[in-house]
Design an enzyme around this catalytic site. Structure first.
Site, PDB file in Angstrom:
ATOM      1  N   ARG A  16       0.834  -1.197   0.000  1.00  0.00           N
ATOM      2  CA  ARG A  16       0.000   0.000   0.000  1.00  0.00           C
ATOM      3  C   ARG A  16       0.872   1.251   0.000  1.00  0.00           C
ATOM      4  O   ARG A  16       1.859   1.305   0.724  1.00  0.00           O
ATOM      5  CB  ARG A  16      -0.903   0.014   1.228  1.00  0.00           C
ATOM      6  CG  ARG A  16      -2.061   0.974   1.106  1.00  0.00           C
ATOM      7  CD  ARG A  16      -2.829   1.058   2.389  1.00  0.00           C
ATOM      8  NE  ARG A  16      -3.514  -0.174   2.728  1.00  0.00           N
ATOM      9  CZ  ARG A  16      -3.905  -0.487   3.954  1.00  0.00           C
ATOM     10  NH1 ARG A  16      -3.629   0.308   4.957  1.00  0.00           N
ATOM     11  NH2 ARG A  16      -4.551  -1.608   4.178  1.00  0.00           N
ATOM     12  N   SER A 104      -8.393   0.280   0.503  1.00  0.00           N
ATOM     13  CA  SER A 104      -9.217  -0.047   1.670  1.00  0.00           C
ATOM     14  C   SER A 104      -9.847   1.216   2.262  1.00  0.00           C
ATOM     15  O   SER A 104     -10.528   1.940   1.565  1.00  0.00           O
ATOM     16  CB  SER A 104      -8.373  -0.807   2.690  1.00  0.00           C
ATOM     17  OG  SER A 104      -9.199  -1.377   3.657  1.00  0.00           O
ATOM     18  N   HIS A 105      -9.586   1.488   3.524  1.00  0.00           N
ATOM     19  CA  HIS A 105     -10.232   2.617   4.212  1.00  0.00           C
ATOM     20  C   HIS A 105      -9.346   3.865   4.205  1.00  0.00           C
ATOM     21  O   HIS A 105      -9.656   4.841   4.875  1.00  0.00           O
ATOM     22  CB  HIS A 105     -10.497   2.208   5.657  1.00  0.00           C
ATOM     23  CG  HIS A 105      -9.236   1.826   6.358  1.00  0.00           C
ATOM     24  ND1 HIS A 105      -8.662   0.591   6.183  1.00  0.00           N
ATOM     25  CD2 HIS A 105      -8.405   2.527   7.150  1.00  0.00           C
ATOM     26  CE1 HIS A 105      -7.536   0.556   6.884  1.00  0.00           C
ATOM     27  NE2 HIS A 105      -7.360   1.706   7.469  1.00  0.00           N
ATOM     28  N   LYS A 114      -4.152  -6.277  -2.320  1.00  0.00           N
ATOM     29  CA  LYS A 114      -4.337  -7.406  -1.405  1.00  0.00           C
ATOM     30  C   LYS A 114      -4.237  -8.668  -2.244  1.00  0.00           C
ATOM     31  O   LYS A 114      -4.831  -8.729  -3.326  1.00  0.00           O
ATOM     32  CB  LYS A 114      -5.700  -7.332  -0.716  1.00  0.00           C
ATOM     33  CG  LYS A 114      -5.797  -6.167   0.252  1.00  0.00           C
ATOM     34  CD  LYS A 114      -7.137  -6.111   0.956  1.00  0.00           C
ATOM     35  CE  LYS A 114      -7.133  -4.961   1.957  1.00  0.00           C
ATOM     36  NZ  LYS A 114      -8.473  -4.720   2.530  1.00  0.00           N
ATOM     37  N   ASP A 238     -16.361  -0.364   5.225  1.00  0.00           N
ATOM     38  CA  ASP A 238     -15.170   0.404   4.870  1.00  0.00           C
ATOM     39  C   ASP A 238     -15.064   0.454   3.338  1.00  0.00           C
ATOM     40  O   ASP A 238     -15.918  -0.090   2.625  1.00  0.00           O
ATOM     41  CB  ASP A 238     -13.910  -0.155   5.553  1.00  0.00           C
ATOM     42  CG  ASP A 238     -13.312  -1.344   4.847  1.00  0.00           C
ATOM     43  OD1 ASP A 238     -14.059  -2.078   4.171  1.00  0.00           O
ATOM     44  OD2 ASP A 238     -12.087  -1.554   4.955  1.00  0.00           O
ATOM     45  N   ASP A 240     -13.554  -0.951   0.979  1.00  0.00           N
ATOM     46  CA  ASP A 240     -13.557  -2.141   0.119  1.00  0.00           C
ATOM     47  C   ASP A 240     -14.399  -3.277   0.694  1.00  0.00           C
ATOM     48  O   ASP A 240     -14.289  -4.421   0.241  1.00  0.00           O
ATOM     49  CB  ASP A 240     -12.130  -2.608  -0.188  1.00  0.00           C
ATOM     50  CG  ASP A 240     -11.405  -3.115   1.036  1.00  0.00           C
ATOM     51  OD1 ASP A 240     -11.693  -2.616   2.145  1.00  0.00           O
ATOM     52  OD2 ASP A 240     -10.553  -4.011   0.901  1.00  0.00           O
ATOM     53  N   ASP A 242     -14.524  -5.082   3.427  1.00  0.00           N
ATOM     54  CA  ASP A 242     -14.099  -6.223   4.245  1.00  0.00           C
ATOM     55  C   ASP A 242     -14.164  -5.904   5.736  1.00  0.00           C
ATOM     56  O   ASP A 242     -13.860  -6.743   6.575  1.00  0.00           O
ATOM     57  CB  ASP A 242     -12.708  -6.751   3.847  1.00  0.00           C
ATOM     58  CG  ASP A 242     -11.626  -5.702   3.919  1.00  0.00           C
ATOM     59  OD1 ASP A 242     -11.905  -4.573   4.377  1.00  0.00           O
ATOM     60  OD2 ASP A 242     -10.488  -6.004   3.516  1.00  0.00           O
ATOM     61  N   ARG A 243     -14.595  -4.668   6.079  1.00  0.00           N
ATOM     62  CA  ARG A 243     -14.770  -4.329   7.493  1.00  0.00           C
ATOM     63  C   ARG A 243     -16.155  -3.735   7.687  1.00  0.00           C
ATOM     64  O   ARG A 243     -16.657  -3.022   6.835  1.00  0.00           O
ATOM     65  CB  ARG A 243     -13.700  -3.339   7.957  1.00  0.00           C
ATOM     66  CG  ARG A 243     -12.319  -3.979   7.937  1.00  0.00           C
ATOM     67  CD  ARG A 243     -11.325  -3.206   8.780  1.00  0.00           C
ATOM     68  NE  ARG A 243     -10.980  -1.932   8.229  1.00  0.00           N
ATOM     69  CZ  ARG A 243     -11.202  -0.774   8.826  1.00  0.00           C
ATOM     70  NH1 ARG A 243     -11.769  -0.726  10.025  1.00  0.00           N
ATOM     71  NH2 ARG A 243     -10.879   0.343   8.248  1.00  0.00           N
ATOM     72  N   HIS A 325     -12.992  -6.643  10.818  1.00  0.00           N
ATOM     73  CA  HIS A 325     -13.026  -7.772   9.881  1.00  0.00           C
ATOM     74  C   HIS A 325     -13.762  -8.927  10.571  1.00  0.00           C
ATOM     75  O   HIS A 325     -13.445  -9.269  11.706  1.00  0.00           O
ATOM     76  CB  HIS A 325     -11.611  -8.270   9.554  1.00  0.00           C
ATOM     77  CG  HIS A 325     -10.777  -7.302   8.775  1.00  0.00           C
ATOM     78  ND1 HIS A 325     -10.711  -7.321   7.408  1.00  0.00           N
ATOM     79  CD2 HIS A 325      -9.968  -6.297   9.172  1.00  0.00           C
ATOM     80  CE1 HIS A 325      -9.895  -6.368   6.988  1.00  0.00           C
ATOM     81  NE2 HIS A 325      -9.423  -5.723   8.042  1.00  0.00           N
TER      82      HIS A 325
HETATM   83 ZN   LIG Z   1     -10.894  -2.867   3.970  1.00  0.00          ZN
END
Ligand SMILES: [Zn+2]
Length: 459
Positions: A16, A104-105, A114, A238, A240, A242-243, A325
């Site tokens: 990232r 992501s966030h 990822k 979030d 993407d 995943d949270r 997550h």
């Molecule tokens: Zn995420």
């Protein structure tokens, strides 16, 4: 053809960076070349690629795909959507690998990758390996094919099939203009009840609020919508997907710890005695409640990749991580999927007769905690400090769990000291049964840090 990545972008769990500063399309191509090489050398060929709605994602995807096909990998372009939809695509298509282009966030100018190789998350030494291959220019060569392959309909259908509620709910949702917007719009059409969706348009500039449900300020709009609409609950994702963040029917924030306990109660009905995993930062309430409900609480290392790996290793039906997550292997695939976690939570709430989410949350034991504290400490010194603290505690005969840093149990509660995964810092947290107990825990932590020459916290 060799390439050196900026060392700051190679992180423990992903790659990232800041686009135009530490991360460019050239990096993306070399991620493709190096990861494609790993896939080919593991005997694989098919790689699914997905991306979030950031403005830089299309350019990075194009370069990534060029790198992957250059090693002879065939690429299935799954399209713009949440990370869990990409993981789902990789399962559905029995792909040999998957790469998600996402920040992501993180702020809009960040982006990254990822990675999944075979069935396993790809982290730590695997990521260092990519850098080694790139530095040596040690790549497989070939000419792979590229096809567009959306799985949105199949993903939404399977998500909706997971709903097991009895009554229709009113639900407020907040996508934060992240990559979940389009999938969620289809999902709520399939679910019973009334659904209010905030910021469902994918917009990589994140014009309304930052897509990070860990921060209370990002849940403001959702809380207002829950209260205004008299909703049964609110769900935030979030950037993407995943949270997850959850708001109860009275506007209170359901913490990730509390959510895990509430979900575990349901999962344990079908899997009595099963292992349920939480990370080393989680509240004592999580472990105590899982045990009380007949589950086997397991403490894992911090971070979503280690938790995902442990979930697979122990065949745990459910795991959670403090930043939100949630991993369901019960009736799902074991990857972190906030949309699936949301569907299961909705089902659970819609099977309660007289219970509400706010009342359920209030019935959980309450402890007092510090926020996460950070102490400046050089990269070269941070692990050493943790080792020093551990050896002093061992000599003193303290109860120490050293799975990730030191988590020390005392009669008052516990305190945790870890080396940060992402910066030159030590990270600490204390949780006690009373304010006085918390003071004693904090004093014990401070004394240990002082003995290793670490002064006041950064924040
Ligand atoms: Zn995420």
């Amino acid at each position: 053809m060799t390439h050196a990545f900026d060392s700051t972008i190679l992180r423990d769990y992903d790659i990232r960076g800041i686009v135009g500063q530490t991360l460019s399309a050239i990096d993306a191509r070399h991620v493709g070349l190096a990861f494609g090489t790993k896939v080919r050398r593991a005997g694989g060929r098919v790689v699914c690629v997905g991306w979030d709605g950031r403005l830089s994602s299309p350019e990075l995807v194009a370069a990534l795909v060029e790198g992957l096909t250059g090693t002879g990998c065939d690429v299935r372009r799954i399209g713009c959507g949440p990370s869990p939809m990409l993981y789902f695509a990789a399962k559905l298509r029995e792909a040999d690998g998957a790469v998600m282009v996402t920040g992501s966030h993180n702020p809009a100018d960040h982006n990254g990758f990822k990675l999944v190789l075979g069935d396993q998350p790809f982290f730590g030494p695997d990521i260092a390996d990519l850098a080694r291959l790139a530095a040596a220019g040690d790549f497989e060569r070939g000419e792979g094919k590229v096809i567009d392959d959306t799985v949105t309909d199949e993903y939404v259908r399977q998500l909706a099939d997971g709903y097991d509620g009895k009554r229709a709910l009113t639900v407020a949702w907040d996508c934060g203009n992240g990559a979940t917007g389009e999938v969620l719009a289809e999902l709520v059409r399939e679910l019973p009840g009334r659904h209010i969706v905030l910021f469902g348009v994918v917009d990589g500039r994140f014009p309304n609020h930052h897509p990070d449900p860990c921060e209370a300020r990002n849940l403001r709009h959702l809380r207002d919508a829950v209260q205004f609409e008299r909703a049964d609950l609110g769900i935030a994702f979030d950037g993407d997907g995943d949270r997850i963040g959850v708001i109860d029917n009275e506007g209170g924030i359901v913490s990730a710890d509390q959510l895990l306990v509430i979900l575990a109660e349901d999962v344990l009905k079908d899997h009595p005695g099963a292992p349920i995993i939480a990370d080393v930062k989680a509240s004592k309430v999580v472990f105590d409640e899982i045990a009380r409900m007949g589950g086997q609480p397991v403490m894992g290392r911090a971070g979503h990749s280690p938790i995902k790996a442990l979930t697979a290793q122990l065949k745990a039906p459910l795991a959670g991580e403090t930043s939100g997550h949630v991993f369901f292997a019960d009736r799902w695939y074991g990857f972190d999927d906030a949309l699936y976690a949301a569907v299961r939570l909705l089902g659970l709430v819609a099977r309660w007769d007289r219970e509400t989410l706010a009342r359920r949350r209030e019935r959980l034991p309450r402890l007092v905690t510090t926020p996460e504290m950070r102490f400046a400490c050089g990269e070269d010194r941070k692990f050493q400090v943790v080792a020093e603290v551990k050896s002093r505690l061992d000599v003193a005969g303290a109860t120490v769990n050293a799975i990730d840093g030191v988590r020390v149990d005392t009669a008052d509660g516990w305190w945790l000291l870890r080396a940060s995964n992402t910066q030159g810092a030590l990270v600490a947290r204390c949780e006690g049964a009373s304010v006085d107990g918390l003071k004693r825990l904090r004093a014990a932590l401070t004394a240990q840090l002082a003995a290793s020459g670490i002064a006041a916290p950064l924040s």
